[in-house]
Design an enzyme around this catalytic site. Structure first.
Site, PDB file in Angstrom:
ATOM      1  N   HIS A  99       0.830  -1.205   0.000  1.00  0.00           N
ATOM      2  CA  HIS A  99       0.000   0.000   0.000  1.00  0.00           C
ATOM      3  C   HIS A  99       0.862   1.252   0.000  1.00  0.00           C
ATOM      4  O   HIS A  99       2.038   1.227   0.394  1.00  0.00           O
ATOM      5  CB  HIS A  99      -0.936   0.009   1.210  1.00  0.00           C
ATOM      6  CG  HIS A  99      -0.202   0.091   2.527  1.00  0.00           C
ATOM      7  ND1 HIS A  99       0.409  -1.000   3.108  1.00  0.00           N
ATOM      8  CD2 HIS A  99       0.031   1.144   3.362  1.00  0.00           C
ATOM      9  CE1 HIS A  99       0.987  -0.628   4.243  1.00  0.00           C
ATOM     10  NE2 HIS A  99       0.785   0.667   4.411  1.00  0.00           N
ATOM     11  N   ASP A 101       0.510   5.007   1.719  1.00  0.00           N
ATOM     12  CA  ASP A 101      -0.298   5.512   2.832  1.00  0.00           C
ATOM     13  C   ASP A 101      -1.318   6.555   2.385  1.00  0.00           C
ATOM     14  O   ASP A 101      -0.993   7.497   1.646  1.00  0.00           O
ATOM     15  CB  ASP A 101       0.607   6.129   3.912  1.00  0.00           C
ATOM     16  CG  ASP A 101       1.377   5.060   4.685  1.00  0.00           C
ATOM     17  OD1 ASP A 101       0.883   3.926   4.797  1.00  0.00           O
ATOM     18  OD2 ASP A 101       2.486   5.378   5.172  1.00  0.00           O
ATOM     19  N   HIS A 255       4.622   0.199   0.322  1.00  0.00           N
ATOM     20  CA  HIS A 255       5.353  -0.601   1.303  1.00  0.00           C
ATOM     21  C   HIS A 255       4.469  -1.711   1.838  1.00  0.00           C
ATOM     22  O   HIS A 255       3.252  -1.708   1.663  1.00  0.00           O
ATOM     23  CB  HIS A 255       5.936   0.269   2.420  1.00  0.00           C
ATOM     24  CG  HIS A 255       4.951   1.166   3.094  1.00  0.00           C
ATOM     25  ND1 HIS A 255       4.494   2.334   2.522  1.00  0.00           N
ATOM     26  CD2 HIS A 255       4.331   1.063   4.281  1.00  0.00           C
ATOM     27  CE1 HIS A 255       3.637   2.905   3.337  1.00  0.00           C
ATOM     28  NE2 HIS A 255       3.502   2.152   4.413  1.00  0.00           N
ATOM     29  N   ARG A 270       4.669   6.332  13.705  1.00  0.00           N
ATOM     30  CA  ARG A 270       4.739   6.924  12.359  1.00  0.00           C
ATOM     31  C   ARG A 270       4.257   8.372  12.370  1.00  0.00           C
ATOM     32  O   ARG A 270       3.210   8.677  12.918  1.00  0.00           O
ATOM     33  CB  ARG A 270       3.882   6.123  11.374  1.00  0.00           C
ATOM     34  CG  ARG A 270       4.127   6.545   9.925  1.00  0.00           C
ATOM     35  CD  ARG A 270       3.251   5.751   8.970  1.00  0.00           C
ATOM     36  NE  ARG A 270       1.974   6.375   8.788  1.00  0.00           N
ATOM     37  CZ  ARG A 270       0.884   5.745   8.315  1.00  0.00           C
ATOM     38  NH1 ARG A 270       0.948   4.473   7.991  1.00  0.00           N
ATOM     39  NH2 ARG A 270      -0.240   6.389   8.170  1.00  0.00           N
TER      40      ARG A 270
HETATM   41  C1  SIN Z   1       2.953   1.420   7.563  1.00  0.00           C
HETATM   42  O1  SIN Z   1       2.343   0.679   6.802  1.00  0.00           O
HETATM   43  O2  SIN Z   1       2.954   2.644   7.422  1.00  0.00           O
HETATM   44  C2  SIN Z   1       3.780   0.829   8.687  1.00  0.00           C
HETATM   45  C3  SIN Z   1       4.778  -0.139   8.180  1.00  0.00           C
HETATM   46  C4  SIN Z   1       5.392  -0.951   9.287  1.00  0.00           C
HETATM   47  O3  SIN Z   1       4.828  -1.029  10.384  1.00  0.00           O
HETATM   48  O4  SIN Z   1       6.449  -1.535   9.057  1.00  0.00           O
END
Ligand code: SIN
Length: 283
Positions: A99, A101, A255, A270
């Protein structure tokens, strides 16, 4: 003392490790410029051993731009700009899909900064893939077809109602988020507003269909693009250590958070940097 940072590429398309910075102290303009340009160039950069507080993470992220407040994810108590991704048996991971974000809003994030706070003994890696590499490796006739096509992105694809029915309050928040975030359209290929580079801009997390095509055509083409975009050649995989930081350009990457560590716990913080409206300029 030299302010030069060291940028070590991790692959030909995407990813670099950065050393020579201590993010527990405010960066000089010169250091920040180097970090900013490394992130633009390599699409995702990683820094080891940065034991920063949520406030420091927020302040660093603010140098990249204004910050997003997530409609569903919880945040650190005193810092609402820092999302807490705390996964364990009672809150299983939900980012184990490719995805980009928050593409369900008109102006999806320009980037994000992710900090590893608590990790499983082994596993819990995160992978990024380059939309620029995905675009550049398509044939010229397909590129010509894709330029100018629009796709729909829908909050509910990654945040389906069934997951948010545990309490009345949770369901109320979900309904409010759906109302606030109706499906939006973005170009299938977007032009980076700073570098001018083109990148494929569909993702499995939120993209539902290509609206300018017939349903079956959209299904086939979107299916192909989503698969093509995550070829291992376009990826970098990061094996986290506590205190690591990843900073990525969310306009040109997807990611995937590997969910292989249950029943152990993993906690990430995050910060999400607001972006602008995606556009496509032929060229
Ligand atoms: C996310 O998808 O923004 C987080 C990725 C993660 O927790 O490694």
């Amino acid at each position: 003392m030299s302010e030069r940072i060291t940028v070590t590429p991790l692959g030909p398309y995407i990813g670099a490790e950065i050393s020579g910075l201590d993010l527990t102290r405010p960066l000089s303009d010169n250091q920040f410029e180097q970090l900013y340009h490394a992130q633009l160039r390599h699409q995702v950069v990683f820094l080891r051993g940065q034991d920063i507080t949520p406030q420091q993470q927020r302040d660093l992220a603010r140098r990249f731009g204004d910050l997003h407040i997530h409609p569903v994810y919880p945040h650190v108590k005193e810092v609402e700009e820092i999302i807490v991704l705390d996964t364990h048996n009672d809150n299983p991971p939900d980012n184990d899909n490719w995805h980009t974000d928050v593409t369900f809003i008109d102006t999806p994030p320009a980037g994000a900064i992710l900090a590893a706070k608590q990790l499983p003994e082994v596993g819990g890696d995160t992978l990024w893939t380059s939309g620029i590499a995905a675009w550049e490796t398509l044939s010229a006739p397909l590129k010509a077809l894709l330029g100018g096509l629009r796709a729909e992105h829908d909050f509910r694809k990654s945040f389906p109602e069934w997951k948010y029915r545990n309490t009345q309050e949770e369901h109320r928040r979900w309904l409010a988020a759906v109302e606030k975030n109706p499906p939006v359209l973005h170009p299938v290929v977007r032009t980076h507003p700073v570098t001018g580079r083109q990148a494929l801009f569909v993702n499995n997390g939120f993209t539902t269909r290509i609206v300018d095509l017939a349903e079956k055509e959209s299904e086939a083409l979107l299916g192909f693009l989503l698969e093509h975009a995550v070829k291992p050649e376009f990826q970098v995989r990061w094996r986290w250590r506590e205190g690591d930081l990843a900073i990525w350009d969310n306009r040109v990457t997807q990611h995937y958070a590997n969910a292989d560590y249950m029943p152990q716990r993993r906690i990430m913080h995050r910060a999400t940097i607001l972006g602008d409206r995606p556009f496509y300029r032929a060229g």
